[in-house]
Scaffold this motif. Structure first.
Motif, PDB file in Angstrom:
ATOM      1  N   LYS A  98       1.151  -1.173  -0.034  1.00 51.93           N
ATOM      2  CA  LYS A  98      -0.070   0.385   0.286  1.00 51.93           C
ATOM      3  C   LYS A  98       0.271   1.503  -0.246  1.00 51.93           C
ATOM      4  O   LYS A  98       0.344   2.177  -0.168  1.00 51.93           O
ATOM      5  CB  LYS A  98      -1.180  -0.123   1.185  1.00 51.93           C
ATOM      6  CG  LYS A  98      -2.289  -0.840   1.230  1.00 51.93           C
ATOM      7  CD  LYS A  98      -2.747  -0.482   2.289  1.00 51.93           C
ATOM      8  CE  LYS A  98      -4.010  -1.776   2.033  1.00 51.93           C
ATOM      9  NZ  LYS A  98      -5.404  -1.324   3.437  1.00 51.93           N
ATOM     10  N   ARG A  99       1.730   0.584   0.289  1.00 52.24           N
ATOM     11  CA  ARG A  99       2.790   2.366   0.103  1.00 52.24           C
ATOM     12  C   ARG A  99       3.971   1.659  -0.412  1.00 52.24           C
ATOM     13  O   ARG A  99       4.679   1.218   0.148  1.00 52.24           O
ATOM     14  CB  ARG A  99       3.299   2.340   2.149  1.00 52.24           C
ATOM     15  CG  ARG A  99       2.073   3.334   2.891  1.00 52.24           C
ATOM     16  CD  ARG A  99       2.816   2.617   4.091  1.00 52.24           C
ATOM     17  NE  ARG A  99       3.657   3.652   4.384  1.00 52.24           N
ATOM     18  CZ  ARG A  99       3.780   5.074   4.628  1.00 52.24           C
ATOM     19  NH1 ARG A  99       2.570   5.236   4.875  1.00 52.24           N
ATOM     20  NH2 ARG A  99       4.200   5.909   5.092  1.00 52.24           N
ATOM     21  N   ILE A 166       1.017   0.826 -10.914  1.00 55.71           N
ATOM     22  CA  ILE A 166       0.213   1.161  -9.789  1.00 55.71           C
ATOM     23  C   ILE A 166      -0.993   1.849  -9.946  1.00 55.71           C
ATOM     24  O   ILE A 166      -1.936   1.462  -9.428  1.00 55.71           O
ATOM     25  CB  ILE A 166       1.110   2.443  -8.949  1.00 55.71           C
ATOM     26  CG1 ILE A 166       2.530   1.978  -8.761  1.00 55.71           C
ATOM     27  CG2 ILE A 166       0.388   3.379  -8.244  1.00 55.71           C
ATOM     28  CD1 ILE A 166       3.955   2.537  -9.159  1.00 55.71           C
ATOM     29  N   ASN A 169      -3.825  -0.604 -10.489  1.00 54.35           N
ATOM     30  CA  ASN A 169      -4.040  -1.070  -8.474  1.00 54.35           C
ATOM     31  C   ASN A 169      -5.039  -0.088  -8.370  1.00 54.35           C
ATOM     32  O   ASN A 169      -5.139  -0.031  -7.116  1.00 54.35           O
ATOM     33  CB  ASN A 169      -3.011  -1.194  -8.141  1.00 54.35           C
ATOM     34  CG  ASN A 169      -2.296  -2.596  -8.124  1.00 54.35           C
ATOM     35  OD1 ASN A 169      -2.905  -3.726  -7.502  1.00 54.35           O
ATOM     36  ND2 ASN A 169      -1.534  -3.234  -9.477  1.00 54.35           N
ATOM     37  N   ASN A 170      -5.797   0.922  -8.929  1.00 54.34           N
ATOM     38  CA  ASN A 170      -5.929   2.100  -8.357  1.00 54.34           C
ATOM     39  C   ASN A 170      -5.637   3.135  -6.702  1.00 54.34           C
ATOM     40  O   ASN A 170      -5.841   3.449  -5.456  1.00 54.34           O
ATOM     41  CB  ASN A 170      -7.802   1.833  -7.698  1.00 54.34           C
ATOM     42  CG  ASN A 170      -8.268   1.326  -8.262  1.00 54.34           C
ATOM     43  OD1 ASN A 170      -8.423   2.332  -9.390  1.00 54.34           O
ATOM     44  ND2 ASN A 170      -9.023  -0.083  -8.698  1.00 54.34           N
ATOM     45  N   ILE A 171      -4.112   3.252  -7.766  1.00 51.28           N
ATOM     46  CA  ILE A 171      -3.386   4.125  -5.865  1.00 51.28           C
ATOM     47  C   ILE A 171      -2.722   4.736  -6.497  1.00 51.28           C
ATOM     48  O   ILE A 171      -2.183   4.765  -7.883  1.00 51.28           O
ATOM     49  CB  ILE A 171      -1.979   3.070  -5.924  1.00 51.28           C
ATOM     50  CG1 ILE A 171      -2.363   1.382  -5.129  1.00 51.28           C
ATOM     51  CG2 ILE A 171      -0.843   3.497  -4.619  1.00 51.28           C
ATOM     52  CD1 ILE A 171      -1.306   0.536  -5.053  1.00 51.28           C
ATOM     53  N   SER A 172      -3.080   5.795  -5.625  1.00 54.79           N
ATOM     54  CA  SER A 172      -3.152   7.654  -5.967  1.00 54.79           C
ATOM     55  C   SER A 172      -1.435   8.022  -6.039  1.00 54.79           C
ATOM     56  O   SER A 172      -0.191   7.066  -5.316  1.00 54.79           O
ATOM     57  CB  SER A 172      -3.038   8.154  -5.105  1.00 54.79           C
ATOM     58  OG  SER A 172      -4.786   8.260  -4.647  1.00 54.79           O
ATOM     59  N   CYS A 194      -2.520   4.952   1.400  1.00 51.44           N
ATOM     60  CA  CYS A 194      -2.684   4.275   0.382  1.00 51.44           C
ATOM     61  C   CYS A 194      -1.813   5.094  -1.008  1.00 51.44           C
ATOM     62  O   CYS A 194      -2.383   5.744  -1.318  1.00 51.44           O
ATOM     63  CB  CYS A 194      -3.495   3.461  -0.054  1.00 51.44           C
ATOM     64  SG  CYS A 194      -3.099   1.716  -1.594  1.00 51.44           S
ATOM     65  N   PHE A 195      -0.490   4.669  -0.919  1.00 50.80           N
ATOM     66  CA  PHE A 195      -0.051   5.764  -2.327  1.00 50.80           C
ATOM     67  C   PHE A 195       1.307   5.337  -3.161  1.00 50.80           C
ATOM     68  O   PHE A 195       2.335   4.487  -2.288  1.00 50.80           O
ATOM     69  CB  PHE A 195       0.188   7.526  -1.755  1.00 50.80           C
ATOM     70  CG  PHE A 195       1.565   6.810  -0.644  1.00 50.80           C
ATOM     71  CD1 PHE A 195       3.134   7.267  -0.831  1.00 50.80           C
ATOM     72  CD2 PHE A 195       0.938   6.635   0.886  1.00 50.80           C
ATOM     73  CE1 PHE A 195       3.920   6.573   0.579  1.00 50.80           C
ATOM     74  CE2 PHE A 195       1.886   6.332   1.944  1.00 50.80           C
ATOM     75  CZ  PHE A 195       3.550   6.774   1.241  1.00 50.80           C
ATOM     76  N   ALA A 196       1.330   6.139  -4.492  1.00 49.23           N
ATOM     77  CA  ALA A 196       3.458   5.613  -5.000  1.00 49.23           C
ATOM     78  C   ALA A 196       3.680   6.757  -4.959  1.00 49.23           C
ATOM     79  O   ALA A 196       3.078   7.932  -5.517  1.00 49.23           O
ATOM     80  CB  ALA A 196       3.337   4.807  -6.547  1.00 49.23           C
TER      81      ALA A 196
END
Lengths: 244, 244
Positions: A98-99, A166, A169-172, A194-196
């Motif tokens: 998630k991170r 990313i 996977n719906n990650i901001s 939850c981010f990239a």
């Protein structure tokens, strides 16, 4: 038996591991000094120990005893340690968590190693390196991680493909932009779940093509006289901020 | 006139400035590359320019034209720049200001330079270097500052004397302590108005004798697997926190 000759084939192969080409070819790499050898052992990737005659280390692993001269030739350091570990690269694990930290074109080995150390400190799950970063297994990178390279999932992928993975996977995705970004301190608790975070090259920052794909661009509030911070510093401050 | 001989006395003197001994003796130091030469010029400490034949730079200063070979010998870089600046050290200014950074026994030139860059970014007034820090005018330090060495007051003083000076000025002293410190995030706005942050050696942190003189000891909240951060990272995060 002690190996005393620099012409020994095993010694020649070990010396070659200081070059990326041979690390790529064999999937092996070296770690220098007791602390890193211990960390490699605990992580399960230590294959052999190269140790100076007369020294010992409390690790259950195949060992090759060599002279100080041979250890000096294998070592990258001005003052070679008494022990060097021969390690096997881990196979890639594409689990994102998630991170996420995506590093694009980081060139300086000290910066990359320091960033890895900070990423573990601030609970990053996965680091993705773009293909044009400095080699993860460069001796200076490994040394600067202070062993933290063994405590985090890291894989290599084309930068644009990584962004796609990313997004799928719906990650901001957060980039950095000194001129048009938002103050990192204004991120909400939800933003930090939850981010990239994408960080770019030492000289040029994040590439425009990637910046345009980011959901938010961040900046670190600072004195106007300073154009930018060192990339390892900027990355660490943002990870610290995202860890609140 | 172009200097073409490595035996020229001026060239020999310039090459010697890569050694601390000669920088101390002459109070001169070198800066490499256009950006640093420009910054040195703006700050008023540029004395002469050493420039490669065929190049020019828009600065009104005495210039010495040399061959590429000579520039390569004077330079510390694998790829020498076309211009090097000969600078005069500034005389010490013991004015403390309200936001002070005291560096005790910092040994790595990259770390010191990066810390100076961050200190300017986060509005530190004065940096005090203990006598046993790496030389401020080491070429690697200057390069890592990215020119910020010219934007902040820095002086050198015995660490214990510096603590006494700070205490005599009724300024709170903050050290770092991973085990017994308070979370840096818990500092109040008042705590951030006027302070001296003390950061110690890469391997050993702040000396016990100095730690005991601190009014508060701080820590950065992080993952338990990580013993410590790189000193330039830890310093920058604390200065960022103190800048809120």
């Amino acid at each position: 038996m002690i190996i005393t000759s620099l012409d020994n084939n095993k010694v020649k192969d070990l010396i070659k591991l200081n070059m990326k080409k041979y690390r790529d070819l064999t999937s092996n790499f070296l770690v220098e000094g007791e602390h890193l050898v211990q960390e490699a052992y605990k992580s399960g990737c230590l294959e052999e120990i190269i140790i100076e005659d007369g020294y010992d280390i409390d690790i259950d692993c195949k060992r090759i005893v060599v002279t100080h001269e041979i250890l000096s030739k294998i070592s990258n350091l001005d003052n070679p340690p008494y022990v060097i570990g021969l390690c096997k690269k881990k196979s890639d694990n594409y689990n994102l968590g998630k991170r996420i930290l995506l590093l694009d074109e980081i060139q300086d080995p000290g910066n990359l190693g320091t960033i890895i150390r900070s990423a573990v400190a601030f609970n990053i799950d996965t680091i993705i390196l773009s293909e044009n970063c400095v080699d993860l297994y460069n001796p200076k990178v490994i040394r600067a991680t202070q062993g933290m390279i063994f405590h985090i999932n890291i894989f290599i992928m084309n930068g644009v493909d990584a962004i796609k993975l990313i997004k799928d996977n719906n990650i901001s995705i957060y980039g950095t932009d000194v001129n048009n970004g938002i103050d990192a301190r204004s991120l909400s608790d939800e933003d930090k779940q939850c981010f990239a975070l994408v960080m770019g090259n030492e000289g040029n920052g994040v590439r425009e093509s990637i910046k345009n794909l980011c959901d938010k661009n961040l900046y670190i509030n600072m004195n106007n006289n300073v154009e930018s911070l060192n990339v390892a510093i900027a990355t660490s401050i943002l990870l610290y901020e995202l860890g609140r």
